[in-house]
Each structure stands twice: as C-alpha cells, then as structure tokens.
Design a protein around this motif. Structure first.
Motif, PDB file in Angstrom:
ATOM      1  N   THR A 109      22.689 -38.071  24.644  1.00 50.90           N
ATOM      2  CA  THR A 109      21.687 -37.117  24.163  1.00 50.90           C
ATOM      3  C   THR A 109      22.129 -35.666  24.346  1.00 50.90           C
ATOM      4  OG1 THR A 109      20.599 -37.118  26.324  1.00 50.90           O
ATOM      5  CG2 THR A 109      19.778 -38.691  24.672  1.00 50.90           C
ATOM      6  N   ASN A 110      23.046 -35.430  25.283  1.00 55.56           N
ATOM      7  CA  ASN A 110      23.527 -34.084  25.601  1.00 55.56           C
ATOM      8  C   ASN A 110      22.435 -33.149  26.123  1.00 55.56           C
ATOM      9  OD1 ASN A 110      26.238 -34.613  24.751  1.00 55.56           O
ATOM     10  ND2 ASN A 110      25.578 -34.368  22.621  1.00 55.56           N
ATOM     11  N   VAL A 111      21.364 -33.708  26.684  1.00 56.90           N
ATOM     12  CA  VAL A 111      20.320 -32.871  27.281  1.00 56.90           C
ATOM     13  C   VAL A 111      20.713 -32.547  28.720  1.00 56.90           C
ATOM     14  CG1 VAL A 111      18.494 -33.772  25.817  1.00 56.90           C
ATOM     15  CG2 VAL A 111      18.997 -34.919  27.986  1.00 56.90           C
ATOM     16  N   ASP A 112      20.152 -31.470  29.256  1.00 55.97           N
ATOM     17  CA  ASP A 112      20.540 -31.057  30.607  1.00 55.97           C
ATOM     18  C   ASP A 112      19.896 -31.922  31.689  1.00 55.97           C
ATOM     19  OD1 ASP A 112      17.932 -30.179  30.437  1.00 55.97           O
ATOM     20  OD2 ASP A 112      18.409 -28.048  30.630  1.00 55.97           O
ATOM     21  N   PHE A 113      19.004 -32.835  31.293  1.00 62.16           N
ATOM     22  CA  PHE A 113      18.396 -33.751  32.269  1.00 62.16           C
ATOM     23  C   PHE A 113      18.866 -35.188  32.018  1.00 62.16           C
ATOM     24  CE2 PHE A 113      15.527 -33.038  28.715  1.00 62.16           C
ATOM     25  CZ  PHE A 113      15.161 -34.321  28.312  1.00 62.16           C
ATOM     26  N   ALA A 114      20.037 -35.329  31.414  1.00 61.51           N
ATOM     27  CA  ALA A 114      20.576 -36.656  31.086  1.00 61.51           C
ATOM     28  C   ALA A 114      20.814 -37.483  32.355  1.00 61.51           C
ATOM     29  CB  ALA A 114      21.876 -36.509  30.312  1.00 61.51           C
ATOM     30  N   SER A 115      20.998 -38.749  32.157  1.00 68.28           N
ATOM     31  CA  SER A 115      21.191 -39.688  33.259  1.00 68.28           C
ATOM     32  C   SER A 115      22.314 -39.255  34.196  1.00 68.28           C
ATOM     33  CB  SER A 115      21.502 -41.075  32.704  1.00 68.28           C
ATOM     34  OG  SER A 115      21.874 -41.963  33.736  1.00 68.28           O
ATOM     35  N   SER A 116      22.020 -39.311  35.480  1.00 74.18           N
ATOM     36  CA  SER A 116      23.033 -39.033  36.494  1.00 74.18           C
ATOM     37  C   SER A 116      23.700 -40.323  36.980  1.00 74.18           C
ATOM     38  CB  SER A 116      22.405 -38.292  37.685  1.00 74.18           C
ATOM     39  OG  SER A 116      21.390 -39.091  38.286  1.00 74.18           O
ATOM     40  N   HIS A 117      23.262 -41.457  36.434  1.00 72.26           N
ATOM     41  CA  HIS A 117      23.820 -42.755  36.812  1.00 72.26           C
ATOM     42  C   HIS A 117      24.714 -43.268  35.692  1.00 72.26           C
ATOM     43  CE1 HIS A 117      20.147 -43.531  39.653  1.00 72.26           C
ATOM     44  NE2 HIS A 117      20.947 -42.573  40.079  1.00 72.26           N
ATOM     45  N   PRO A 118      25.999 -43.471  35.959  1.00 71.04           N
ATOM     46  CA  PRO A 118      26.944 -43.903  34.910  1.00 71.04           C
ATOM     47  C   PRO A 118      26.488 -45.193  34.234  1.00 71.04           C
ATOM     48  CG  PRO A 118      28.120 -43.251  36.899  1.00 71.04           C
ATOM     49  CD  PRO A 118      26.664 -43.287  37.262  1.00 71.04           C
ATOM     50  N   ASN A 119      26.600 -45.194  32.899  1.00 73.07           N
ATOM     51  CA  ASN A 119      26.282 -46.362  32.088  1.00 73.07           C
ATOM     52  C   ASN A 119      24.867 -46.886  32.306  1.00 73.07           C
ATOM     53  OD1 ASN A 119      27.092 -48.213  30.060  1.00 73.07           O
ATOM     54  ND2 ASN A 119      27.354 -49.809  31.588  1.00 73.07           N
ATOM     55  N   MET A 120      23.946 -46.001  32.617  1.00 70.19           N
ATOM     56  CA  MET A 120      22.537 -46.347  32.707  1.00 70.19           C
ATOM     57  C   MET A 120      21.741 -45.261  32.005  1.00 70.19           C
ATOM     58  SD  MET A 120      22.003 -49.276  34.150  1.00 70.19           S
ATOM     59  CE  MET A 120      20.219 -49.114  34.267  1.00 70.19           C
ATOM     60  N   MET A 121      20.690 -45.671  31.301  1.00 74.33           N
ATOM     61  CA  MET A 121      19.898 -44.700  30.541  1.00 74.33           C
ATOM     62  C   MET A 121      18.478 -45.203  30.344  1.00 74.33           C
ATOM     63  SD  MET A 121      20.419 -43.391  26.605  1.00 74.33           S
ATOM     64  CE  MET A 121      19.203 -42.320  25.844  1.00 74.33           C
ATOM     65  N   HIS A 122      17.527 -44.288  30.350  1.00 74.30           N
ATOM     66  CA  HIS A 122      16.172 -44.601  29.911  1.00 74.30           C
ATOM     67  C   HIS A 122      16.136 -44.453  28.394  1.00 74.30           C
ATOM     68  CE1 HIS A 122      13.729 -45.600  33.296  1.00 74.30           C
ATOM     69  NE2 HIS A 122      14.108 -44.546  33.982  1.00 74.30           N
ATOM     70  N   ALA A 123      16.561 -45.511  27.712  1.00 74.40           N
ATOM     71  CA  ALA A 123      16.657 -45.489  26.255  1.00 74.40           C
ATOM     72  C   ALA A 123      15.507 -46.240  25.599  1.00 74.40           C
ATOM     73  CB  ALA A 123      17.986 -46.099  25.816  1.00 74.40           C
ATOM     74  N   CYS A 124      14.491 -46.597  26.378  1.00 76.39           N
ATOM     75  CA  CYS A 124      13.371 -47.352  25.817  1.00 76.39           C
ATOM     76  C   CYS A 124      12.029 -46.719  26.159  1.00 76.39           C
ATOM     77  CB  CYS A 124      13.422 -48.798  26.307  1.00 76.39           C
ATOM     78  SG  CYS A 124      12.518 -49.956  25.238  1.00 76.39           S
ATOM     79  N   GLY A 125      12.064 -45.479  26.656  1.00 78.01           N
ATOM     80  CA  GLY A 125      10.821 -44.763  26.891  1.00 78.01           C
ATOM     81  C   GLY A 125      10.114 -45.075  28.192  1.00 78.01           C
ATOM     82  N   HIS A 126      10.729 -45.859  29.065  1.00 78.82           N
ATOM     83  CA  HIS A 126      10.046 -46.220  30.299  1.00 78.82           C
ATOM     84  C   HIS A 126       9.803 -45.004  31.195  1.00 78.82           C
ATOM     85  CE1 HIS A 126      11.492 -50.717  30.043  1.00 78.82           C
ATOM     86  NE2 HIS A 126      10.958 -50.265  28.916  1.00 78.82           N
ATOM     87  N   ASP A 127      10.678 -44.001  31.097  1.00 76.25           N
ATOM     88  CA  ASP A 127      10.434 -42.767  31.845  1.00 76.25           C
ATOM     89  C   ASP A 127       9.136 -42.114  31.385  1.00 76.25           C
ATOM     90  OD1 ASP A 127      11.685 -42.401  29.372  1.00 76.25           O
ATOM     91  OD2 ASP A 127      12.777 -40.613  29.982  1.00 76.25           O
ATOM     92  N   GLY A 128       8.861 -42.202  30.083  1.00 77.74           N
ATOM     93  CA  GLY A 128       7.605 -41.675  29.556  1.00 77.74           C
ATOM     94  C   GLY A 128       6.409 -42.508  29.963  1.00 77.74           C
ATOM     95  N   HIS A 129       6.564 -43.825  29.994  1.00 72.85           N
ATOM     96  CA  HIS A 129       5.464 -44.706  30.376  1.00 72.85           C
ATOM     97  C   HIS A 129       5.044 -44.440  31.828  1.00 72.85           C
ATOM     98  CE1 HIS A 129       7.398 -47.703  27.297  1.00 72.85           C
ATOM     99  NE2 HIS A 129       6.906 -46.607  26.720  1.00 72.85           N
ATOM    100  N   MET A 130       6.029 -44.321  32.705  1.00 70.58           N
ATOM    101  CA  MET A 130       5.715 -44.022  34.108  1.00 70.58           C
ATOM    102  C   MET A 130       5.048 -42.664  34.248  1.00 70.58           C
ATOM    103  SD  MET A 130       9.089 -45.438  36.162  1.00 70.58           S
ATOM    104  CE  MET A 130      10.315 -44.733  35.049  1.00 70.58           C
ATOM    105  N   THR A 131       5.544 -41.699  33.503  1.00 69.71           N
ATOM    106  CA  THR A 131       4.986 -40.347  33.572  1.00 69.71           C
ATOM    107  C   THR A 131       3.531 -40.338  33.154  1.00 69.71           C
ATOM    108  OG1 THR A 131       7.158 -39.373  33.146  1.00 69.71           O
ATOM    109  CG2 THR A 131       5.248 -37.974  32.759  1.00 69.71           C
ATOM    110  N   MET A 132       3.182 -41.090  32.125  1.00 67.87           N
ATOM    111  CA  MET A 132       1.788 -41.132  31.678  1.00 67.87           C
ATOM    112  C   MET A 132       0.860 -41.645  32.773  1.00 67.87           C
ATOM    113  SD  MET A 132       1.689 -42.228  27.661  1.00 67.87           S
ATOM    114  CE  MET A 132       2.920 -43.521  27.722  1.00 67.87           C
ATOM    115  N   LEU A 133       1.282 -42.686  33.482  1.00 65.02           N
ATOM    116  CA  LEU A 133       0.427 -43.212  34.552  1.00 65.02           C
ATOM    117  C   LEU A 133       0.300 -42.207  35.694  1.00 65.02           C
ATOM    118  CD1 LEU A 133       0.809 -47.030  35.245  1.00 65.02           C
ATOM    119  CD2 LEU A 133      -0.834 -45.790  33.842  1.00 65.02           C
ATOM    120  N   LEU A 134       1.399 -41.522  36.005  1.00 68.88           N
ATOM    121  CA  LEU A 134       1.341 -40.517  37.068  1.00 68.88           C
ATOM    122  C   LEU A 134       0.455 -39.346  36.661  1.00 68.88           C
ATOM    123  CD1 LEU A 134       5.091 -40.615  38.140  1.00 68.88           C
ATOM    124  CD2 LEU A 134       3.143 -41.442  39.474  1.00 68.88           C
ATOM    125  N   LEU A 135       0.507 -38.944  35.407  1.00 63.96           N
ATOM    126  CA  LEU A 135      -0.372 -37.882  34.918  1.00 63.96           C
ATOM    127  C   LEU A 135      -1.824 -38.342  34.926  1.00 63.96           C
ATOM    128  CD1 LEU A 135       1.694 -36.593  31.847  1.00 63.96           C
ATOM    129  CD2 LEU A 135       1.504 -35.514  34.100  1.00 63.96           C
TER     130      LEU A 135
END
Length: 386
Positions: free
Chosen positions: A85-111
C-alpha cells in the motif's frame, strides 16, 4: 447515512486506532500484540475484559437487564500477504497484512465502547463485545461457541460487520436468508502403477484416472444439484507424475466445495464419494477422498433482517448480493440468531478499489463511523438510558 454528532467526534480516534492496529497484523491464534492493544484501550475506558479462545477478548458492558445480552463481533487476525500500500502506517510484520479489513472491524467495536462511555449510556440489556481470533482459519468463532461464551453470557442475538470494497464508501448492505456459502475442502489421492510410457499396458495410469475424475466431478453440480440451489465444486490443484515418458503412479488433487444450503452441501459430498468409487473401479486405480468441512453458510433470519433494515432509511441500505466466499460468523448463527452486514469502502478517486486479500487493499477510516452508527441504532432499538 446520517451519523450522529456524538459519533462524528470519534473520527480522530478512528484514524489513530485503526492505523495502530493495521501496523501489527498477526496470524490466527497468535494475535498477542493485537490483543494487548485492545485490552489497553478498553481498560482505559473503564471496561473489564476477559481472555477467550486463547488470544481473543470479551468485554461485557452491563445493562439494566443482566439476564439478556446482545453481542457484537469483530475479527482480529491478519493474512500472510506482503503489503504493497506504501502508506506510512503499513505493516511492521514481514509478510503479514490486514488485507481483509479486520483492523477496521476491531476499531469499530472499540469506538462503540468509547461511545457508550463518553455518552454515559446504560443499555437496557448487556452488551458483549467479542474480539475473535482466527477468522481466516481455522475458525475462531467455533472455538468461542465451543467454550460456551455465548451461553455463559446469556447472549440472545449477535451482530457482525465486514468491510466490502465492492460497495461504495459508507454503503450498508445485507440480505435475508443465505448471504455467504458453506465451504469445505476436498483432497483426493489417486494411486495407480508406474510403468514405462512406451508400455502403458504394464501400468495403471493415475493421470488418466485424474482427468476422468475431474471431468466427472463437474457433472455433480450440473446434473445432481437442483438448478434453483447455487453450488460449486472447483479442483484447484493437481500434482503427479515423474517424467514425460513414465506412466504416473500417483496423482493428488485438491479443491473446494461450496453451497448455500447444508443439505445441498451434504448431497454433493455423497456424490463425490460415489463418483470417485466409480472412477476407481473403471480405471483400476485406488482412490482415497478426504473432506475438511470448514464454515457453515451465513444466513440472516427474516425477523432480524426486518428489524435491522427498519433501523435504516430506504436510502441508507441496499440488498447485498449472495457471495460464494465464506465467513465463520456462521458458527454464531448456528448457536443464536445473528445478522451479518457489509460496510462499503470503495472510492475510486482515493484509489480504494482493490479487493479483499489484495496486497493493496486500503480504506478511509471515516467509513468506520457509519458502522458505529449502525451499532448505536441497534442499541437504541434495544433500549438505553443515560
């Protein structure tokens, strides 16, 4: 969708939390860092948490009626994908990515948890927030159900949301009845007898048997499944043979099988076995079949669908197309009534056009406020006091 001002105030938190979680994707049942961050946020809001399903988290927000609970679920795990994605908050874990929106799903519940706290809302019924591990596999929802989390918390209904890049940004979509397919994997081993390619009569050709079997399996859907019922069988892998001039003694096939109805799925399994036995007898090969049943179908009950769509204006939701992909939210629906819906993320001007599981998948955090608004409306329907 009209988002209430109290939820709009959460936009900066949405950006901060989502990007923090996006940077630390982890495999299913290994969401250690992710779980730690979630607990820290919930504890800072004053909510208690429990560890469930090894690395999952539950947060029970008490209501006036302590004997009835409404659950909301978010999945936690990332995917083994190298992010592009080349975003400045890209994955810091090699060969791992939130590519299915789960980061957004968790964020919604926390909000949602933050919204309840900042507005000093006392729900009529308990609210159970479930942060579930391993949705991508092997299915953390089943682990949570098997641990009795829903029963011990008196859960009467559950809601789940998935970000969907095929829908326009902020759109809400759902449907009555089947929404996602039941899925399983097929593994077939064909054993013949190797021989010189110039003397095929001295061997038993596993490749010829495999070819016949692949073609025969395609007739199951076209000739053994009611045309009204959607189903598919796909053979995706085939390995076998040693040299171009040698009769292959062994071939392995792998595939997937999907259907919207469990009875259709079970019938296809039976026919796979019967067809395989017939090809084995016809070719002289030994053929072994192994099934791995994955997730049941996601299917929304009529009453929950009508209640949910009644919370939205006619211009605030659309009917979702049924998809042949799978989701382990279905395990909850086998235990208690549950409704699943999509939240659109597509925005061509911003470049948010890439599909789920794509290394370039991304979305604007503002859509998460729409998801929280939906949760808040569900809560309003159940009853609240301040």
């Amino acid at each position: 969708m009209i988002v209430r001002s109290e939820i709009k105030k959460l936009k900066e938190q949405a950006i901060q939390i989502r990007r923090m979680l996006h940077a630390i994707p982890e495999e299913g049942f290994r969401e250690i860092q992710t779980g730690k961050k979630i607990r820290e946020i919930l504890h800072s809001l004053g909510w208690d948490t429990k560890i469930i399903a090894d690395t999952g988290i539950s947060c029970l927000i008490p209501g006036e009626n302590t004997h009835k609970t409404i659950a909301f679920r978010a999945d936690m795990d990332g995917l083994s994908i190298s992010e592009q994605t080349n975003v400045d908050f890209a994955s810091s874990h090699p060969n791992m990515m939130h590519a299915c929106g789960h980061d957004g799903h968790m964020t919604m519940l926390l909000l949602f948890a933050a919204y309840l706290k900042q507005e000093n809302i006392k729900p009529k019924n308990n609210i159970l927030l479930l942060f579930q591990p391993a949705e991508e596999g092997p299915g953390g929802a089943k682990t949570i159900v098997d641990e009795g989390i829903l029963k011990s918390n008196n859960v009467e209904k559950i809601f789940g949301c998935h970000i969907m890049p095929d829908l326009e940004e902020g759109a809400i979509a759902t449907r009555k009845g089947p929404m996602m397919a039941q899925t399983g994997e097929i593994y077939i081993e064909i054993t013949g007898e190797s021989a010189h390619g110039a003397a095929p009569h001295q061997g038993v050709d596993a490749i010829v048997a495999a070819a016949q079997l692949i073609l025969a399996l395609q007739t199951i859907v076209s000739r053994n499944v009611d045309p009204i019922n959607t189903a598919l069988i796909t053979i995706g892998t085939m390995t076998g043979g040693e040299r171009v001039n040698v009769i292959a003694g062994n071939v392995r096939l792998g595939g997937t099988m999907r259907a919207y109805e469990e009875t259709t799925y079970d019938h296809m399994k039976m026919r796979v076995i019967q067809v395989t036995e017939g090809i084995a007898q016809a070719t002289g090969c030994k053929i072994q079949v192994r099934f791995i049943d994955m997730y049941p179908p996601v299917s929304n009950p009529k009453d929950m669908f009508e209640m949910f769509t009644g919370l939205l204006g006619s211009d605030e939701w659309q009917e979702a197309k049924p998809l042949m992909i799978a989701e382990d939210f279905s395990f909850y629906q086998k235990e208690v009534p549950g409704l699943f819906f999509y939240l659109g993320s597509k925005n061509e001007k911003k470049g948010f056009i890439h599909g789920l599981h794509d290394s370039r998948f991304n979305f604007d955090e503002s859509i998460l406020l729409h998801g929280v608004e939906v949760y808040a409306r569900i809560l309003d329907e159940e009853g609240v006091s301040r």
